[in-house]
Design a protein around this motif. Structure first.
Motif, mmCIF file in Angstrom:
data_model
loop_
_atom_site.group_PDB
_atom_site.id
_atom_site.type_symbol
_atom_site.label_atom_id
_atom_site.label_comp_id
_atom_site.label_asym_id
_atom_site.label_seq_id
_atom_site.Cartn_x
_atom_site.Cartn_y
_atom_site.Cartn_z
ATOM 1 N N ILE A 140 81.663 77.909 28.761
ATOM 2 C CA ILE A 140 82.115 78.201 27.398
ATOM 3 C C ILE A 140 82.840 79.541 27.355
ATOM 4 C CG2 ILE A 140 81.317 78.766 25.074
ATOM 5 C CD1 ILE A 140 79.081 76.689 25.480
ATOM 6 N N PHE A 141 82.299 80.527 28.066
ATOM 7 C CA PHE A 141 82.887 81.860 28.078
ATOM 8 C C PHE A 141 84.195 81.899 28.866
ATOM 9 C CE2 PHE A 141 78.952 83.579 26.409
ATOM 10 C CZ PHE A 141 79.370 84.728 25.751
ATOM 11 N N PHE A 142 84.181 81.328 30.060
ATOM 12 C CA PHE A 142 85.292 81.512 30.988
ATOM 13 C C PHE A 142 86.153 80.266 31.197
ATOM 14 C CE2 PHE A 142 81.791 84.336 32.398
ATOM 15 C CZ PHE A 142 82.422 85.561 32.200
ATOM 16 N N GLY A 143 85.748 79.155 30.585
ATOM 17 C CA GLY A 143 86.494 77.931 30.789
ATOM 18 C C GLY A 143 86.175 77.289 32.130
ATOM 19 N N LEU A 144 86.760 76.137 32.370
ATOM 20 C CA LEU A 144 86.547 75.444 33.637
ATOM 21 C C LEU A 144 87.401 76.100 34.718
ATOM 22 C CD1 LEU A 144 86.608 71.725 32.429
ATOM 23 C CD2 LEU A 144 84.623 73.180 32.815
ATOM 24 N N GLY A 145 86.765 76.457 35.810
ATOM 25 C CA GLY A 145 87.544 77.059 36.888
ATOM 26 C C GLY A 145 86.736 78.001 37.739
ATOM 27 N N TYR A 146 87.467 78.811 38.474
ATOM 28 C CA TYR A 146 86.883 79.678 39.501
ATOM 29 C C TYR A 146 85.887 80.674 38.926
ATOM 30 C CZ TYR A 146 86.679 83.092 43.308
ATOM 31 O OH TYR A 146 86.249 83.944 44.289
ATOM 32 N N VAL A 147 86.252 81.364 37.860
ATOM 33 C CA VAL A 147 85.414 82.445 37.331
ATOM 34 C C VAL A 147 84.087 81.908 36.827
ATOM 35 C CG1 VAL A 147 85.263 84.292 35.620
ATOM 36 C CG2 VAL A 147 87.432 83.840 36.763
ATOM 37 N N ALA A 148 84.109 80.807 36.110
ATOM 38 C CA ALA A 148 82.871 80.258 35.551
ATOM 39 C C ALA A 148 81.879 79.889 36.652
ATOM 40 C CB ALA A 148 83.196 79.034 34.691
ATOM 41 N N ILE A 149 82.346 79.205 37.689
ATOM 42 C CA ILE A 149 81.467 78.805 38.774
ATOM 43 C C ILE A 149 81.003 80.018 39.565
ATOM 44 C CG2 ILE A 149 81.334 77.464 40.916
ATOM 45 C CD1 ILE A 149 83.244 75.465 39.654
ATOM 46 N N THR A 150 81.889 80.992 39.758
ATOM 47 C CA THR A 150 81.524 82.199 40.486
ATOM 48 C C THR A 150 80.422 82.965 39.765
ATOM 49 O OG1 THR A 150 83.754 82.397 41.407
ATOM 50 C CG2 THR A 150 82.395 84.369 41.420
ATOM 51 N N MET A 151 80.470 83.014 38.439
ATOM 52 C CA MET A 151 79.430 83.718 37.682
ATOM 53 C C MET A 151 78.076 83.039 37.847
ATOM 54 S SD MET A 151 80.704 86.403 36.512
ATOM 55 C CE MET A 151 79.232 86.856 35.587
ATOM 56 N N VAL A 152 78.060 81.714 37.913
ATOM 57 C CA VAL A 152 76.795 81.001 38.158
ATOM 58 C C VAL A 152 76.245 81.378 39.533
ATOM 59 C CG1 VAL A 152 75.723 78.736 38.396
ATOM 60 C CG2 VAL A 152 77.465 79.111 36.646
ATOM 61 N N ILE A 153 77.111 81.482 40.522
ATOM 62 C CA ILE A 153 76.695 81.882 41.865
ATOM 63 C C ILE A 153 76.106 83.285 41.850
ATOM 64 C CG2 ILE A 153 77.536 82.394 44.193
ATOM 65 C CD1 ILE A 153 79.638 80.195 43.759
ATOM 66 N N VAL A 154 76.757 84.196 41.145
ATOM 67 C CA VAL A 154 76.279 85.584 41.074
ATOM 68 C C VAL A 154 74.881 85.639 40.473
ATOM 69 C CG1 VAL A 154 76.666 87.831 40.009
ATOM 70 C CG2 VAL A 154 78.587 86.575 40.981
ATOM 71 N N VAL A 155 74.671 84.945 39.368
ATOM 72 C CA VAL A 155 73.347 84.948 38.722
ATOM 73 C C VAL A 155 72.294 84.345 39.640
ATOM 74 C CG1 VAL A 155 72.026 84.050 36.774
ATOM 75 C CG2 VAL A 155 74.339 84.906 36.406
ATOM 76 N N ALA A 156 72.673 83.303 40.381
ATOM 77 C CA ALA A 156 71.708 82.640 41.259
ATOM 78 C C ALA A 156 71.270 83.528 42.410
ATOM 79 C CB ALA A 156 72.309 81.347 41.799
ATOM 80 N N ALA A 157 72.204 84.301 42.981
ATOM 81 C CA ALA A 157 71.909 85.056 44.201
ATOM 82 C C ALA A 157 71.492 86.496 43.940
ATOM 83 C CB ALA A 157 73.130 85.041 45.113
ATOM 84 N N LEU A 158 71.945 87.078 42.842
ATOM 85 C CA LEU A 158 71.775 88.514 42.626
ATOM 86 C C LEU A 158 70.319 88.944 42.583
ATOM 87 C CD1 LEU A 158 72.849 91.344 41.897
ATOM 88 C CD2 LEU A 158 72.969 90.578 39.511
ATOM 89 N N PHE A 159 69.522 88.325 41.754
ATOM 90 C CA PHE A 159 68.177 88.837 41.489
ATOM 91 C C PHE A 159 67.194 88.585 42.637
ATOM 92 C CE2 PHE A 159 70.262 88.198 37.395
ATOM 93 C CZ PHE A 159 70.142 89.476 36.883
ATOM 94 N N PRO A 160 67.196 87.405 43.284
ATOM 95 C CA PRO A 160 66.336 87.280 44.482
ATOM 96 C C PRO A 160 66.688 88.281 45.573
ATOM 97 C CG PRO A 160 67.055 85.124 43.726
ATOM 98 C CD PRO A 160 67.843 86.127 42.949
ATOM 99 N N MET A 161 67.979 88.536 45.776
ATOM 100 C CA MET A 161 68.369 89.516 46.785
ATOM 101 C C MET A 161 67.960 90.924 46.373
ATOM 102 S SD MET A 161 71.997 88.493 48.549
ATOM 103 C CE MET A 161 72.964 88.541 47.058
ATOM 104 N N ALA A 162 68.119 91.257 45.093
ATOM 105 C CA ALA A 162 67.759 92.599 44.625
ATOM 106 C C ALA A 162 66.279 92.881 44.845
ATOM 107 C CB ALA A 162 68.125 92.750 43.152
ATOM 108 N N VAL A 163 65.425 91.899 44.555
ATOM 109 C CA VAL A 163 63.986 92.085 44.757
ATOM 110 C C VAL A 163 63.668 92.294 46.229
ATOM 111 C CG1 VAL A 163 61.747 90.933 44.602
ATOM 112 C CG2 VAL A 163 63.346 90.810 42.688
ATOM 113 N N THR A 164 64.282 91.505 47.104
ATOM 114 C CA THR A 164 64.035 91.631 48.541
ATOM 115 C C THR A 164 64.512 92.981 49.069
ATOM 116 O OG1 THR A 164 64.334 89.240 48.749
ATOM 117 C CG2 THR A 164 64.352 90.521 50.774
ATOM 118 N N VAL A 165 65.691 93.409 48.634
ATOM 119 C CA VAL A 165 66.218 94.714 49.053
ATOM 120 C C VAL A 165 65.313 95.837 48.575
ATOM 121 C CG1 VAL A 165 68.119 96.335 48.729
ATOM 122 C CG2 VAL A 165 68.604 93.940 49.211
ATOM 123 N N GLN A 166 64.876 95.756 47.340
ATOM 124 C CA GLN A 166 63.991 96.792 46.793
ATOM 125 C C GLN A 166 62.688 96.875 47.577
ATOM 126 O OE1 GLN A 166 63.286 97.228 42.376
ATOM 127 N NE2 GLN A 166 61.228 96.582 42.964
#
Length: 247
Positions: free
Chosen positions: A109-135
């Motif tokens: 809805i925010f970014f429309g269909l395409g690269y940015v929208a899917i990339t943001m889903v990837i970022v949300v999926a990977a960011l927080f598990p990695m941040a906890v492990t790094v911490q």
């Protein structure tokens, strides 16, 4: 050597089980492995397979790179600042509890269909598990090493470069493995919902038109890509820095 042979034997065993299961089923329900291989050749000859795989890998690379940078920043900040760690803990737990694919409709809805929208889903999926492990990796560093570096006059950035990063390498490797797997799953799911190209799109379209061969081809590509990345990248990195686990 024997252990490696057992590992390689898993793939022929899987093909045998697959072939035996497909023997008594119609091809439109469960096609034989050689039918899927023929489908792969057809997609390769048409040039479509390279285009779809390339689109998925490009999205994965972009989203995963952003997530790695963000995870390093959040993990380091949480390790150095107890206040920030206490502030971010409930937010991290909240985002980790929400399935990443649940963010896909909002992202589109925010970014429309395409690269940015899917990339943001990837970022949300990977960011927080990695941040906890790094911490956790930074927090596991022995206080004696930190005190010795401070006695020698090391400043904060010198501590980060010469103490935190080297000592936390095993945790960083684990974070990359976790983050990549989460990002890869989120990519495929997001492509199935809102993409016109990619491996996930191949699987979704194959299901819609009832082409089980195309579905299994997409599934095989998903699994083989993840296995190749794990074997050629993350396991090599882990072996390179395994001595840090024993230090």
């Amino acid at each position: 050597m024997r252990t490696r042979l057992y590992g390689w034997a898993a793939f022929p065993a899987l093909l045998l089980v697959w072939s035996a299961a497909a023997w008594n089923l119609p091809p439109y329900v469960l096609p034989q492995p050689w039918a899927v291989a023929a489908e792969a050749v057809r997609w390769l000859n048409s040039g479509q397979l390279a285009a779809h795989v390339g689109a998925s890998l490009l999205r994965e690379a972009g989203g995963f790179a952003v997530a790695v940078v963000g995870a390093l920043a959040l993990g380091l900040a949480g390790a150095l600042s107890p206040g920030f760690r206490a502030f971010s803990a409930p937010l991290t737990g909240l985002f980790m509890a929400i399935p990443p694919i649940a963010w896909a409709p909002l992202s589109m809805i925010f970014f429309g269909l395409g690269y940015v929208a899917i990339t943001m889903v990837i970022v949300v999926a990977a960011l927080f598990p990695m941040a906890v492990t790094v911490q956790e990796g930074f927090l596991a560093i022995r206080n004696g090493n930190l005190r010795a570096a401070r006695v020698l006059g090391a400043r904060r950035w010198q501590l980060i470069r010469h103490v935190y990063l080297p000592a936390s390498l095993p945790f960083l490797t684990a974070a990359l493995r976790i983050g990549f797997s989460q990002a890869w799953r989120a990519l495929v799911a997001a492509e199935m919902l809102g993409a016109s190209q990619g491996i996930g799109w191949m699987v979704a379209m194959g299901g819609q038109i009832g082409n089980a061969t195309q579905v299994l081809l997409g599934v095989a590509i998903i699994g083989m890509t993840a296995w190749i990345t794990e074997s050629l990248v993350f396991r090599r990195i882990e072996r390179r820095y395994r001595h840090w686990h024993l230090a």
